[in-house]
Design a protein around this motif. Structure first.
Motif: not given
Length: 93
Positions: A26-52
């Motif tokens: 839910q958090f990832i969905k909110t960050q990408v789809e509701d807040r409009g962040l790029e998947p790469r940005t979310v991955a970098d901010r949370h030290d996860i792979d973009v594939a995750d």
């Protein structure tokens, strides 16, 4: 970058999240789809792979009823505890 997460699991608060992490689908969905962040940005901010990030988004959309249930449960918890919070407009200096 962190090790690749292979699964979405429900070990934490009975909510789907990345295995081995406390980051919910839910958090990832909110960050990408509701807040409009790029998947790469979310991955970098949370030290996860973009594939995750994409795994979480795929899980979210592949399990719409489950995710609606999670959202309803969150809303219910917020409502149940609303009386414990203070409205900033009610706070006086």
């Amino acid at each position: 970058m962190s090790q690749v997460t292979r699964r979405i699991v429900r070990e934490l608060h009975d909510e789907p999240h990345l295995e081995g992490r406390r980051i919910s689908v839910q958090f990832i969905k909110t960050q990408v789809e509701d807040r409009g962040l790029e998947p790469r940005t979310v991955a970098d901010r949370h030290d996860i792979d973009v594939a995750d990030v994409y795994r979480a988004l795929t899980y979210y959309h592949d399990h719409p009823e489950e995710m609606r249930t999670v959202e309803r449960q969150r809303e219910s918890v917020v409502e149940d505890h609303k009386h414990l919070t203070t409205d900033p407009d009610d706070v006086r200096d």
